[in-house]
Design an enzyme around this catalytic site. Sequence first.
Site, PDB file in Angstrom:
ATOM      1  N   HIS A  16      36.530 123.641  71.706  1.00 27.75           N
ATOM      2  CA  HIS A  16      37.482 122.668  72.303  1.00 27.75           C
ATOM      3  C   HIS A  16      38.574 123.391  72.549  1.00 27.75           C
ATOM      4  O   HIS A  16      39.124 124.667  72.041  1.00 27.75           O
ATOM      5  CB  HIS A  16      37.965 121.685  70.960  1.00 27.75           C
ATOM      6  CG  HIS A  16      37.043 120.535  70.715  1.00 27.75           C
ATOM      7  ND1 HIS A  16      36.699 119.545  71.844  1.00 27.75           N
ATOM      8  CD2 HIS A  16      36.224 120.293  69.563  1.00 27.75           C
ATOM      9  CE1 HIS A  16      35.507 118.641  71.102  1.00 27.75           C
ATOM     10  NE2 HIS A  16      35.566 119.080  70.070  1.00 27.75           N
ATOM     11  N   HIS A  76      35.426 116.057  65.854  1.00 33.10           N
ATOM     12  CA  HIS A  76      35.905 116.596  64.453  1.00 33.10           C
ATOM     13  C   HIS A  76      37.352 116.083  64.036  1.00 33.10           C
ATOM     14  O   HIS A  76      37.546 115.676  63.010  1.00 33.10           O
ATOM     15  CB  HIS A  76      35.704 117.929  64.404  1.00 33.10           C
ATOM     16  CG  HIS A  76      34.406 118.727  64.381  1.00 33.10           C
ATOM     17  ND1 HIS A  76      33.409 118.431  65.254  1.00 33.10           N
ATOM     18  CD2 HIS A  76      33.866 119.587  63.326  1.00 33.10           C
ATOM     19  CE1 HIS A  76      32.286 118.919  64.838  1.00 33.10           C
ATOM     20  NE2 HIS A  76      32.590 119.826  63.778  1.00 33.10           N
TER      21      HIS A  76
END
Length: 348
Positions: free
Chosen positions: A176, A123
Site C-alpha cells: 500500500h 488491513h
Amino acid sequence: MFRESTHAVMEAVHTHGIWMAESLQQRTISLEKMWLVVTHIGDPKAAFLLVFPLTYFISKRLGVAVLWVAAISEWLNLVFKWMLFGERPFWWIGESGLFVNKQPNVHQFPSTCETGPGSPSGHAMVTAAVWWVVVSSLGSFLYSRTRSVMLSAAPYLLYVVMLVAVGISRIFILAHFPHQVIAGSITGFILGIVLSRRVPDGRSLLFFFSLSIGLLFSTVMLHAGLKQLGIDLSWSIALAKKWCSRAEWIRLDSAPFSSLTRDCGALLGLGMAQYWKPGGWSLPWAPRALSLAISSMGLYHVNRLPLPVRPQGLFYGLFFVKFVMVPQIVMVLVPGLVYLFTHKKRKD
C-alpha cells in the site's frame, strides 16, 4: 483540465510513497521479520480466526461484536476498493514508467502480491474497526474497576501504536501507499464506533441469512453491472500477476471474491450458531480457557485445509463453507463438548 491536475497530484503522491517505502526498507531491513509478523496480525483473516475466539471466551457479546464488525467492515472495504480503483506500489512502479532511469531499491515479499485494488487498505481498515471494539470495551472495564483515567487510557494508546505498526508494515512490503493506509485507518475507526453500537446479538437466523445472501448477491450484481458498463474490475488481478516477483505469491484467498465469501459465510455462521444455542454455553473460566485452546487448534486446521483452485466457483463455495464453520466451532461445538465433559466429571 481537472482530470489532468488530479492525475498529476496522484502521480506525485504515489511517487513520494515509493520513495518512502524505499527509505523504510533500507532503514528497517533488520526488522523485516517483525514487519511480516505485524502485517499477518493486521490481516482481516486474523480478526475471524484469532481475535474472535479470544474475545468470545472473555465476553460472548464482545466476541459477537468482533465478528460482526470484521465482516461488515471487510465487505465495505471491498466495495470501496472497487469504487476507488487504487493502485498498489508493487505494480505501479512498473506500470507508471516513471522509474526507467532510476529504479527504486525495493523488493517484494510473500505477502506483497495481493490481487485487489489498493485503496483503502483493508488491513488498516479492518484492524482499526475490530480493535476499536476491543480497546473501547477494555478501557470502559478498566475505568469501571479502577476509576483511573491514566490506566483506562492505556488500551487506546496501544490501539494507536498497533494502527501505526500495521500501516508501516503495509508500506514496507509494497502492498500500500501511505495515503491508502491513512484512509483505511480513519474509515475503520469510524466504522468501529458506528458498528459497535449496532451489534446483532440475539437476532433471528432469518436476519443473518437475509443479510449474508443479500450482501453476496448485491455485490455479485454490482460486479456484473459494472462489467456491463465496460468497467473491468479484474484489472488489478492482471496487474498483480504481471508485476509480482514470484507467481506462487499470487494466492486466490487474497482475491476480492475471497473476502466476500469469507464475510458472508461468517455472518451466516454467526446466525446459525446463535440459533443452535441461544445465549451460548455458560462455562467457568477454566473450561473457557480450555475451549479457547481447542477452538484455536480447530480453526488453525480448518484454515490450513487445502481447497481446489479450479474451478474457481468450487473454491469460493468451499471458502464460504469454511467460514460458516468458524462461529459453529467457537460458539457451539467446542464449548458444548467441553461443557458436557466437565459437567459429567462434576456429576461423577
